[in-house]
Enzyme design. Structure first.
Site, PDB file in Angstrom:
ATOM      1  CE  LYS A  23      17.876   5.886 -15.370  1.00  0.00           C
ATOM      2  NZ  LYS A  23      18.461   6.364 -14.112  1.00  0.00           N
ATOM      3  CG  ASN A  24      15.144   8.050 -12.713  1.00  0.00           C
ATOM      4  OD1 ASN A  24      16.073   7.255 -12.845  1.00  0.00           O
ATOM      5  ND2 ASN A  24      15.172   9.284 -13.190  1.00  0.00           N
ATOM      6  CB  CYS A 117      28.563  11.868 -12.974  1.00  0.00           C
ATOM      7  SG  CYS A 117      27.086  12.323 -13.790  1.00  0.00           S
ATOM      8  NE  ARG A 122      23.891  13.526 -11.141  1.00  0.00           N
ATOM      9  CZ  ARG A 122      23.242  12.527 -11.725  1.00  0.00           C
ATOM     10  NH1 ARG A 122      23.776  11.897 -12.731  1.00  0.00           N
ATOM     11  NH2 ARG A 122      22.053  12.175 -11.306  1.00  0.00           N
ATOM     12  CG  ASP A 308      16.492  12.727 -16.546  1.00  0.00           C
ATOM     13  OD1 ASP A 308      17.612  13.259 -16.457  1.00  0.00           O
ATOM     14  OD2 ASP A 308      16.057  11.928 -15.696  1.00  0.00           O
ATOM     15  NE  ARG A 400      23.306   4.316 -16.123  1.00  0.00           N
ATOM     16  CZ  ARG A 400      23.230   5.606 -15.827  1.00  0.00           C
ATOM     17  NH1 ARG A 400      23.967   6.483 -16.445  1.00  0.00           N
ATOM     18  NH2 ARG A 400      22.417   6.029 -14.887  1.00  0.00           N
TER      19      ARG A 400
HETATM   20  C1  UD1 Z   1      17.579  12.208 -10.279  1.00  0.00           C
HETATM   21  C2  UD1 Z   1      17.343  11.272 -11.434  1.00  0.00           C
HETATM   22  C3  UD1 Z   1      17.998  11.817 -12.714  1.00  0.00           C
HETATM   23  C4  UD1 Z   1      17.530  13.248 -12.976  1.00  0.00           C
HETATM   24  C5  UD1 Z   1      17.675  14.115 -11.734  1.00  0.00           C
HETATM   25  C6  UD1 Z   1      17.040  15.481 -11.892  1.00  0.00           C
HETATM   26  C7  UD1 Z   1      17.233   9.112 -10.332  1.00  0.00           C
HETATM   27  C8  UD1 Z   1      17.869   7.787 -10.071  1.00  0.00           C
HETATM   28  N1  UD1 Z   1      17.926   9.967 -11.088  1.00  0.00           N
HETATM   29  O1  UD1 Z   1      18.987  12.288 -10.053  1.00  0.00           O
HETATM   30  O2  UD1 Z   1      17.612  10.972 -13.784  1.00  0.00           O
HETATM   31  O3  UD1 Z   1      18.304  13.812 -14.001  1.00  0.00           O
HETATM   32  O4  UD1 Z   1      17.043  13.489 -10.599  1.00  0.00           O
HETATM   33  O5  UD1 Z   1      15.706  15.366 -12.214  1.00  0.00           O
HETATM   34  O6  UD1 Z   1      16.119   9.364  -9.907  1.00  0.00           O
HETATM   35  N2  UD1 Z   1      22.570  18.225  -5.639  1.00  0.00           N
HETATM   36  C9  UD1 Z   1      23.488  18.692  -4.724  1.00  0.00           C
HETATM   37  N3  UD1 Z   1      23.744  17.928  -3.607  1.00  0.00           N
HETATM   38  C10 UD1 Z   1      23.132  16.723  -3.406  1.00  0.00           C
HETATM   39  C11 UD1 Z   1      22.204  16.259  -4.334  1.00  0.00           C
HETATM   40  C12 UD1 Z   1      21.936  17.037  -5.450  1.00  0.00           C
HETATM   41  O7  UD1 Z   1      24.056  19.765  -4.886  1.00  0.00           O
HETATM   42  O8  UD1 Z   1      23.401  16.094  -2.396  1.00  0.00           O
HETATM   43  C13 UD1 Z   1      22.272  19.020  -6.843  1.00  0.00           C
HETATM   44  C14 UD1 Z   1      22.744  18.305  -8.116  1.00  0.00           C
HETATM   45  O9  UD1 Z   1      24.098  18.556  -8.377  1.00  0.00           O
HETATM   46  C15 UD1 Z   1      21.841  18.924  -9.159  1.00  0.00           C
HETATM   47  C16 UD1 Z   1      20.529  19.104  -8.391  1.00  0.00           C
HETATM   48  O10 UD1 Z   1      20.877  19.093  -7.007  1.00  0.00           O
HETATM   49  O11 UD1 Z   1      22.310  20.176  -9.551  1.00  0.00           O
HETATM   50  C17 UD1 Z   1      19.463  18.089  -8.671  1.00  0.00           C
HETATM   51  O12 UD1 Z   1      19.970  16.803  -8.600  1.00  0.00           O
HETATM   52  P1  UD1 Z   1      19.136  15.593  -7.997  1.00  0.00           P
HETATM   53  O13 UD1 Z   1      17.675  15.880  -8.015  1.00  0.00           O
HETATM   54  O14 UD1 Z   1      19.752  15.190  -6.711  1.00  0.00           O
HETATM   55  O15 UD1 Z   1      19.438  14.473  -9.054  1.00  0.00           O
HETATM   56  P2  UD1 Z   1      19.542  12.939  -8.715  1.00  0.00           P
HETATM   57  O16 UD1 Z   1      18.636  12.619  -7.594  1.00  0.00           O
HETATM   58  O17 UD1 Z   1      20.971  12.536  -8.626  1.00  0.00           O
END
Ligand code: UD1
Length: 427
Positions: A23-24, A117, A122, A308, A400
């Site tokens: 998925k990712n 979420c 997030r 995950d 999903r």
């Molecule tokens: C992706 C994965 C999700 C997985 C996560 C962590 C996809 C579509 N989803 O989500 O399945 O659980 O990586 O491995 O690939 N953060 C911020 N600001 C930002 C972005 C992130 O503070 O702009 C923080 C988040 O709140 C969290 C951390 O960074 O604490 C990691 O999140 P992130 O790696 O961004 O997760 P996703 O990319 O949303």
């Protein structure tokens, strides 16, 4: 009409499961089709709700989507829309992945700001800050992120506070079309990021350092669709979920079509817990070993233990002899499965971001509600181990991210059926 899964637990499961495409990996790959007009072909794509949401988003932007046998084809020749509506973003946060490519290609994007979420706040500040550094003007427009870069983006150095997966992907997609060099420091190293980078290379992008925490991109004026169909890499989270089954319920399982090197840490930790796991090519073999031992685990970005798989390993550790500690370091509120597992008889205490799991307990089947994707997988695992019948509600989360889960589990002997109910109230 909503659905639930009915599972009669307590039986060993043995047999083969074929792992689906990730998925990712497929979501950013689909977002990348925005970057250049033309026909894109994908193989090994998973039939998942999130994928259909991304296809709906691309269609609304003007892409044509078709499936021909095993091939998923996306034609972005007449794609010209620049807006990701809230209605789709609220269904799937990963819709934010079109922000970078739309801004890079059209100099403009309007993407609904994802709200909170079930697993935490997030924010998307890394995405927007990175685009600003690349020269885009970012404003908040009635709940939408409005990005404008009428004269294009310009390469720069971006340093993340944390190696965010989708922010790395967004800026990678923006950087390939920016003028000059873009450097992403503290970049995410997940296999799905590497996969996207390789797709961009096949599109003419010039990228170095994939799989390391420093990615260097030399911008090019335009890209083209890859010549060959792209095969989506196997889902390491689906693999890790099924890999836990022998520890929970007994039996021997074989997982085919996967990529064992993407799961080094989960495999090490599961072996430490006592499971016997062997790998050969694209196949993993797992069996119970002699009793399950407790673990001390903290989630971490790749190559650490994936957040995950946190919910699923908590379900597994309810069956280990002794006290386990599972600390969630990425998301502040990712323990909703704990209260549902209590209802099944699990002995888990939560101390801030650590779940303290005491085992083994005899889980009991009951009705439970899934609140997020991975939590729902943990409840499925627990229900398979539990005595008696469980009903799992909230399947819109499970669907999903897990392709045909009941079919795959039934094929190895699970007593599992999907049922429908009419009312909005589950019980
Ligand atoms: C992706 C994965 C999700 C997985 C996560 C962590 C996809 C579509 N989803 O989500 O399945 O659980 O990586 O491995 O690939 N953060 C911020 N600001 C930002 C972005 C992130 O503070 O702009 C923080 C988040 O709140 C969290 C951390 O960074 O604490 C990691 O999140 P992130 O790696 O961004 O997760 P996703 O990319 O949303």
């Amino acid at each position: 009409m909503r659905e639930y899964l009915e599972i009669e637990g307590g039986f060993p499961l043995s047999g083969e499961i074929r792992i689906s495409g990730a998925k990712n990996a497929v979501l950013p790959a689909l977002a990348a089709t925005v970057l250049a007009p033309g026909r894109y072909r994908f193989l090994n794509w998973p039939r998942l709700l999130d994928l259909y949401t991304m296809l709906e988003l691309l269609s609304r932007l003007g892409a044509r989507v078709e499936t021909r046998g095993e091939i998923l084809e996306v034609d972005t020749t007449s794609l010209e829309g620049v807006e990701a509506p809230y209605e789709l973003v609220r269904r799937m946060r990963a819709s934010i992945l079109v922000l970078g490519p739309l801004t890079a290609r059209f100099g403009r994007a309007r993407v609904a700001l994802p709200g909170g979420c079930p697993i935490g706040k997030r924010p998307v500040d890394f995405h927007t800050r990175g685009l600003k550094l690349l020269g885009a003007e970012i404003t908040l427009d009635h709940g939408y992120i409005l990005a404008r870069a009428p004269r294009g983006l310009t390469g720069t150095e971006i340093v993340f506070d944390f190696p965010s997966v989708t922010a790395t992907e967004n800026l990678l997609m923006a950087g390939v079309l920016a003028r000059g060099e873009t450097i992403i420091q503290n970049a995410a190293r997940e296999p799905e990021v590497v996969f996207l980078g390789e797709m961009l290379q096949a599109m003419g992008g010039r990228i170095e350092g994939l799989g390391t925490d420093q990615i260097r991109i030399q911008g090019v004026p335009e890209l083209h669709p890859p010549e060959e169909p792209l095969r989506i890499i196997p889902d390491r989270i689906e693999t890790g979920t099924y890999l836990m089954l022998p520890g929970l319920v007994g039996g021997e399982i074989v997982l085919r079509g996967t990529e064992p090197r993407f799961l080094k840490t989960p495999i090490l930790r599961l072996r430490e817990a006592g499971l016997e796991i062997e790998s050969e090519g694209d196949t993993l073999y797992a069996r119970p070993g002699k009793g399950l031992k407790p673990l001390k685990i903290a989630t971490a970005p790749y190559p650490g233990f994936p957040t995950d798989l946190q919910a699923q390993i908590i379900a597994l550790l309810t069956q280990a002899r002794g006290v386990s500690f599972v600390t969630e370091t990425l998301f502040e509120d990712r323990f909703h499965h704990v209260s549902e597992l209590w209802r099944m008889g699990a002995d888990i205490e939560q101390d801030k971001r650590t779940a303290i799991v005491k085992g083994p307990v005899r889980l009991q089947g009951t009705e439970v509600e899934a609140h997020d994707l991975r939590a729902s997988a943990s409840l499925v695992l627990a229900a398979l181990a539990a005595e008696g019948v469980s009903r799992i509600y909230g399947l819109e989360h499970l669907d999903r991210g897990y392709e045909r889960i009941e079919e795959k589990l039934a094929s190895i002997g699970a007593r599992i059926v999907r049922k429908r109910y009419e009312t909005a109230e589950p019980f």
